[in-house]
Scaffold this motif. Structure first.
Motif, mmCIF file in Angstrom:
data_model
loop_
_atom_site.group_PDB
_atom_site.id
_atom_site.type_symbol
_atom_site.label_atom_id
_atom_site.label_comp_id
_atom_site.label_asym_id
_atom_site.label_seq_id
_atom_site.Cartn_x
_atom_site.Cartn_y
_atom_site.Cartn_z
ATOM 1 N N ALA A 257 0.849 -1.186 0.000
ATOM 2 C CA ALA A 257 0.000 0.000 0.000
ATOM 3 C C ALA A 257 0.886 1.237 0.000
ATOM 4 O O ALA A 257 2.027 1.208 0.477
ATOM 5 N N GLY A 258 0.357 2.298 -0.547
ATOM 6 C CA GLY A 258 1.045 3.580 -0.540
ATOM 7 C C GLY A 258 0.052 4.689 -0.264
ATOM 8 O O GLY A 258 -1.163 4.472 -0.258
ATOM 9 N N LEU A 259 0.579 5.880 -0.044
ATOM 10 C CA LEU A 259 -0.264 7.033 0.255
ATOM 11 C C LEU A 259 -0.280 7.992 -0.920
ATOM 12 O O LEU A 259 0.770 8.372 -1.444
ATOM 13 N N ARG A 260 -1.467 8.380 -1.328
ATOM 14 C CA ARG A 260 -1.686 9.393 -2.361
ATOM 15 C C ARG A 260 -2.237 10.628 -1.654
ATOM 16 O O ARG A 260 -3.174 10.523 -0.867
ATOM 17 N N SER A 261 -1.672 11.785 -1.919
ATOM 18 C CA SER A 261 -2.035 12.985 -1.165
ATOM 19 C C SER A 261 -2.709 14.005 -2.070
ATOM 20 O O SER A 261 -2.161 14.383 -3.105
ATOM 21 N N PHE A 262 -3.893 14.435 -1.655
ATOM 22 C CA PHE A 262 -4.706 15.338 -2.461
ATOM 23 C C PHE A 262 -4.997 16.635 -1.712
ATOM 24 O O PHE A 262 -5.234 16.636 -0.501
ATOM 25 N N SER A 263 -5.043 17.705 -2.477
ATOM 26 C CA SER A 263 -5.588 18.963 -1.947
ATOM 27 C C SER A 263 -7.115 18.857 -1.914
ATOM 28 O O SER A 263 -7.697 17.881 -2.375
#
Length: 367
Positions: free
Chosen positions: A297-303
């Motif tokens: 798993a990984g982290l995707r970062s959104f505004s």
């Protein structure tokens, strides 16, 4: 290195690419909190170059990046980072509105063709009747691209300090004093390219956060000996419930397209998400699953509006945001770095990105 002009926080694809652009004309120091650069989102990406991925705000960056990834400057890389793949967007009868929206939004911008999906995916189950082919999609060699950015950065005189998190920073004397476990660093500007930690870095610098939120994305590698060909397209659900793509003979990379809110962390897959991914896959094709070979798993970062954030903070002029790049930071990295570099230098953008409206990505939209 003498007192750096710029300190970039974060050594993933964002920090590496922008660092390689800025180091051409400035002394740049890159701080990475982990023992290796790209440990989190970049190192766990299932990446591809797809112009519709990320939506209309991201498409101009992806489109502008394509030629630079397909035929890079020989001084940057001796080989291309892209290899042909194609994407087949599929849906059931109830997904007609999503299909029509995809065609309407990107018509005239991206090559898209309505097709019979059964003709492109042997073993597709009968209820998947809707298809849109995006023929220009390519796989990206993520590791090679990231390393190429880092090599160019070092070649231009940039310095990387691994295992060196920014603990806090204070604006002083027209620049910054940064506190790290290895001592204090004085610099002129700070670039926040910290991905899932972007808001935390801002707060450590006395800058108000923008609300950039990390979300966990699960991926599994399945062994499917009955898969007809490693040359099949990437298959993406019009309803955003999964996508999968071949990863060599008899193997696929699959995600349930999950976006689970998460604190910044070393993300790990949850068994429920893995099981859901497999169930969704088995509802699409009749290829028996022989084994789950890997899962991560990984982290995707959104505004808050899901568009990236590039630019100086309007309240703190010496603090530059280069964050919120979701799952599209790799496919947009050449254009994003050029555009952000021109914003930081306060000069006209280079020709490759001159037609992109940089105001779309300004942090001022959240202030």
């Amino acid at each position: 290195m003498k007192r750096p002009d710029i300190v970039i926080v974060g050594g993933g694809i964002a920090g590496a690419s922008l660092g390689a652009v800025l180091a051409e004309r400035a002394r740049v120091l890159l701080l990475e909190m982990e023992p290796s650069a790209g440990y989190h989102a970049t190192g766990r990406a299932v990446s591809f170059w797809e112009e519709t991925y990320g939506g209309l705000a991201v498409q101009p960056l992806t489109t502008a990046s394509g030629p630079m990834l397909a035929a890079p400057d020989p001084a940057f890389s001796e080989r291309a980072f892209l290899s042909p793949r194609r994407t087949l967007h599929i849906g059931r009868a109830g997904d007609a509105a999503a299909r029509d929206r995809l065609l309407a939004e990107f018509g005239g911008k991206v090559a898209l063709h309505p097709v019979d999906p059964a003709g492109l995916v042997p073993g597709l189950r009968a209820d998947w009747t809707l298809g849109v082919l995006e023929p220009g999609v390519c796989d990206i060699d993520v590791a090679a691209l990231h390393q190429a950015w880092l090599r160019r950065f070092r070649r231009l005189g940039g310095e990387i300090r691994l295992g060196t998190p920014l603990r806090r920073a204070e604006a002083r004397d027209g620049g910054w004093r940064i506190e790290t476990d290895g001592g204090a660093i004085d610099c002129g500007l700070i670039v926040n390219a910290a991905g899932a930690w972007a808001d935390d870095v801002a707060k450590a610098c006395g800058v108000a956060p923008l609300g950039i939120a990390p979300f966990r994305r699960t991926v599994v590698q399945l062994r499917v000996p009955a898969m007809p060909s490693a040359a099949l397209p990437l298959v993406m659900d019009l309803a955003s419930q999964f996508y999968f793509k071949p990863e060599g003979e008899g193997r696929i990379w699959l995600t349930p397209h999950d976006e689970v809110p998460s604190p910044p962390c070393d993300a790990a897959p949850e068994e429920l998400a893995v099981a859901e991914a497999i169930a969704r896959f088995e509802a699409v094709v009749d290829w028996p699953v022989a084994a789950v070979e890997r899962k991560w798993a990984g982290l995707r970062s959104f505004s808050r509006d899901r568009a990236p954030v590039y630019g100086f903070d309007p309240a703190v002029p010496g603090f530059f945001w280069f964050a919120g790049q979701g799952g599209f930071g790799i496919q947009t990295s050449p254009a994003a770095a050029l555009l952000a570099g021109s914003l930081l230098r306060r000069e006209a953008p280079p020709h490759a990105v001159a037609g992109i409206d940089a105001s779309t990505y300004s942090p001022a939209r959240f202030r």
